[in-house]
Scaffold this active site. Structure first.
Site, PDB file in Angstrom:
ATOM      1  N   HIS A 186      -6.231 -28.408  -4.797  1.00 42.92           N
ATOM      2  CA  HIS A 186      -7.639 -28.022  -4.966  1.00 42.92           C
ATOM      3  C   HIS A 186      -8.443 -29.308  -5.142  1.00 42.92           C
ATOM      4  O   HIS A 186      -8.273 -30.004  -6.131  1.00 42.92           O
ATOM      5  CB  HIS A 186      -7.722 -27.130  -6.216  1.00 42.92           C
ATOM      6  CG  HIS A 186      -9.092 -26.710  -6.634  1.00 42.92           C
ATOM      7  ND1 HIS A 186      -9.530 -25.416  -6.530  1.00 42.92           N
ATOM      8  CD2 HIS A 186     -10.127 -27.395  -7.193  1.00 42.92           C
ATOM      9  CE1 HIS A 186     -10.766 -25.319  -6.998  1.00 42.92           C
ATOM     10  NE2 HIS A 186     -11.156 -26.515  -7.411  1.00 42.92           N
ATOM     11  N   HIS A 192     -12.255 -31.474  -4.916  1.00 46.49           N
ATOM     12  CA  HIS A 192     -13.720 -31.487  -4.860  1.00 46.49           C
ATOM     13  C   HIS A 192     -14.163 -32.716  -4.071  1.00 46.49           C
ATOM     14  O   HIS A 192     -13.447 -33.715  -4.000  1.00 46.49           O
ATOM     15  CB  HIS A 192     -14.319 -31.486  -6.273  1.00 46.49           C
ATOM     16  CG  HIS A 192     -14.264 -30.140  -6.915  1.00 46.49           C
ATOM     17  ND1 HIS A 192     -15.374 -29.375  -7.134  1.00 46.49           N
ATOM     18  CD2 HIS A 192     -13.205 -29.408  -7.339  1.00 46.49           C
ATOM     19  CE1 HIS A 192     -15.014 -28.224  -7.684  1.00 46.49           C
ATOM     20  NE2 HIS A 192     -13.705 -28.214  -7.826  1.00 46.49           N
ATOM     21  N   ARG A 211     -15.532 -17.571  -6.522  1.00 47.51           N
ATOM     22  CA  ARG A 211     -15.330 -17.857  -7.951  1.00 47.51           C
ATOM     23  C   ARG A 211     -15.849 -19.261  -8.265  1.00 47.51           C
ATOM     24  O   ARG A 211     -16.920 -19.435  -8.835  1.00 47.51           O
ATOM     25  CB  ARG A 211     -13.838 -17.729  -8.310  1.00 47.51           C
ATOM     26  CG  ARG A 211     -13.561 -17.587  -9.804  1.00 47.51           C
ATOM     27  CD  ARG A 211     -13.494 -18.903 -10.568  1.00 47.51           C
ATOM     28  NE  ARG A 211     -12.481 -19.820 -10.026  1.00 47.51           N
ATOM     29  CZ  ARG A 211     -12.404 -21.093 -10.372  1.00 47.51           C
ATOM     30  NH1 ARG A 211     -13.250 -21.620 -11.240  1.00 47.51           N
ATOM     31  NH2 ARG A 211     -11.484 -21.884  -9.823  1.00 47.51           N
ATOM     32  N   ASP A 212     -15.148 -20.284  -7.852  1.00 44.28           N
ATOM     33  CA  ASP A 212     -15.522 -21.663  -8.194  1.00 44.28           C
ATOM     34  C   ASP A 212     -16.892 -22.023  -7.623  1.00 44.28           C
ATOM     35  O   ASP A 212     -17.649 -22.798  -8.204  1.00 44.28           O
ATOM     36  CB  ASP A 212     -14.456 -22.625  -7.644  1.00 44.28           C
ATOM     37  CG  ASP A 212     -14.478 -23.987  -8.319  1.00 44.28           C
ATOM     38  OD1 ASP A 212     -15.364 -24.231  -9.155  1.00 44.28           O
ATOM     39  OD2 ASP A 212     -13.610 -24.814  -8.009  1.00 44.28           O
ATOM     40  N   ASN A 221     -16.947 -28.114  -4.065  1.00 44.66           N
ATOM     41  CA  ASN A 221     -15.582 -28.055  -3.550  1.00 44.66           C
ATOM     42  C   ASN A 221     -15.528 -28.607  -2.128  1.00 44.66           C
ATOM     43  O   ASN A 221     -16.541 -28.735  -1.458  1.00 44.66           O
ATOM     44  CB  ASN A 221     -15.135 -26.592  -3.478  1.00 44.66           C
ATOM     45  CG  ASN A 221     -14.827 -26.016  -4.832  1.00 44.66           C
ATOM     46  OD1 ASN A 221     -13.715 -26.131  -5.318  1.00 44.66           O
ATOM     47  ND2 ASN A 221     -15.819 -25.400  -5.463  1.00 44.66           N
ATOM     48  N   CYS A 235     -17.485 -27.406 -11.682  1.00 43.45           N
ATOM     49  CA  CYS A 235     -17.074 -26.858 -12.975  1.00 43.45           C
ATOM     50  C   CYS A 235     -18.186 -27.035 -14.006  1.00 43.45           C
ATOM     51  O   CYS A 235     -18.691 -28.140 -14.196  1.00 43.45           O
ATOM     52  CB  CYS A 235     -15.803 -27.552 -13.441  1.00 43.45           C
ATOM     53  SG  CYS A 235     -15.344 -27.098 -15.124  1.00 43.45           S
TER      54      CYS A 235
END
Lengths: 305, 305
Positions: B205, B207, B13-14, B247, B238
């Site tokens: 989470h 980065h 996803r990300d 990430n 993002c």
């Protein structure tokens, strides 16, 4: 008042010793002058080692001469033995750094001596330095992990540090030569050393092989260590230790420390310009992720703190 | 018995949402199958967002269908609103993740709503999820630093987390969306959240924008957090947050955790092979420094632990 952290830039030594391109004395002086102008107060200016074995460190005496005169600056040099000590003293170094490996195999590969012989040699050198008014740093290499022997016994590092202090070391620098330490191991060993010998006499030296240099610095800070080696541009690596890649990049270390509220006394933008200059001189991509911060800063989107 | 840490791989996803190359459903399924085969037990499989706004996330229902059947696997999806929730439920997601930004500006840019409106929406969705037996995660974005408003007030994050739990969130995920958090800030905020709400319901989470993802994970571990997002290959960022880069790389996170003695249940070599595959599919260099470890391992020079 923000708490101070001392950055010792080892780029001119650890960073340059293993590059394809050997820099001229004037270039090495130019790098160090740039670092000092950015606010760095401690540099490892070179090494008095065999110019045959490490051509990039030849003429370290001329480098020291080129940066003499700046008061309040610690001009460190690496020395492998008593002869190196004499050369360093005569060339006007403020501080000599003597490396002892925590494992026999690595010490043999590095200086062709047993650890015990290295210790005996350290005792003589540290006594001479004390008499000459020169600061002495004992550096314990492969303190967490040895490329030949695997995990290093923390008790061995504790003992070595104790003997180096006993022999007259002003500071003991604990080095993760191949960048294989992890933050929990760093917190544990540095905590034990700080309790035994006092954090103010300890320094750390991390490589970024596994992307853990900054995490390891944070862990050492957590154990009250306030002195760190790093190299401009993240250049470097040990010629005798397989797998050793770049040092912690000074730019990233300053960014981390300033962001956490510590005072390094270093102007990050000026430091990054020195990093770019070093990259051009060596024709290598310099590491460091602080440029991301610079980009954000320019966009006025994400302040440093 | 080693302590377990849960890795939720958000790469599908990300990691994929903002790439030049949009992968086909079969490729997305192939990546997830690779992750599961390597031992990953939780994946963010996709998002039920507008396929016009984020074409890479179109057909997330087909991706979920492609990985149905593996028991003991948490198949998470990101949802922006109640409609997204219904799509996720109908497609067989185990867990829905709803993002709320800690700052008004970022929330407006992300979902064109006020934080208060996002909270009201969260309440309805979490109630529905509870009734449907679907796990709900509330994710607080820009929890340390906002690209538009600067430093985030930790009190705001504390309040938001409290309201998300009150509305029925099973877990709250604290996200450093632009990779600008530092380990001291992470230790401080996650420590406060853990004391207030219990560490077992928290996830993080990070980065790696400033090379601090691993240091931040260590700091969160120190605050007893045991659930982390990371993305295979360190891909991601993002689309609506300037400066957000990759990430934390799953390979690096697994290396760090296993090296520190935690049990991720993941086979690092198998995971690295998935990372290479993802790099080929996207035709991008994948991040992650664990390959250095692999090289050392092959040389039998530096064991992982």
């Amino acid at each position: 008042m923000r708490e101070k952290v001392l950055i010792n830039d080892v780029g001119p030594r650890d960073g340059l010793q293993n590059q394809q391109r050997v820099l001229r004395v004037e270039q090495r002086v130019q790098i160090i002058r740039g670092l000092l102008k950015a606010g760095v107060r401690s540099v490892e200016a070179g090494a008095f080692v065999s110019p045959k074995a490490v051509p990039a460190m030849a003429h370290t005496d001329q480098v020291l001469a080129g940066i003499a005169g700046d008061s309040g600056v610690d001009r460190q040099v690496l020395i492998p033995n008593a002869k190196g000590y004499e050369l360093a003293r005569d060339a006007g170094a403020n501080t000599v750094v003597l490396v002892i490996c925590a494992t026999e195999t690595m010490n043999q590969r590095n200086v062709r001596m047993s650890v015990e012989d290295s210790l005996a040699q350290a005792q003589g050198i540290f006594q001479a330095a004390q008499a000459d008014g020169i600061r002495a740093v004992g550096c314990i290499a492969v303190a967490w992990q040895c490329p030949f022997e695997g995990a290093t016994d923390p008790g061995k590092v504790m003992d070595l540090a104790g003997r180096l202090f006993e022999f007259g070391a002003d500071d003991v620098n604990i080095a993760d030569t191949i960048g294989a330490a992890n933050p929990m191991a760093v917190r544990s060993l540095m905590g034990a050393l700080a309790r035994e010998y006092g954090a103010q006499r300890l320094a750390c030296h991390f490589h970024d092989t596994r992307a853990l240099a900054l995490g390891n610095i944070y862990a050492a800070l957590d154990a009250d260590v306030r002195k760190f080696d790093s190299a401009i541009g993240g250049i470097g690596g040990c010629p005798f230790a397989p797998g050793a890649t770049g040092n912690a990049a000074s730019e990233d270390v300053v960014m981390l420390l300033e962001q956490m509220g510590f005072d390094t006394g270093i102007d990050l933008i000026a430091l990054m310009e020195v990093g770019s200059m070093v990259g051009s001189m060596l024709d290598v991509p310099t590491g460091g992720r602080a440029d991301t911060w610079r980009r954000l800063q320019v966009e006025k989107d994400a302040p440093l703190t």
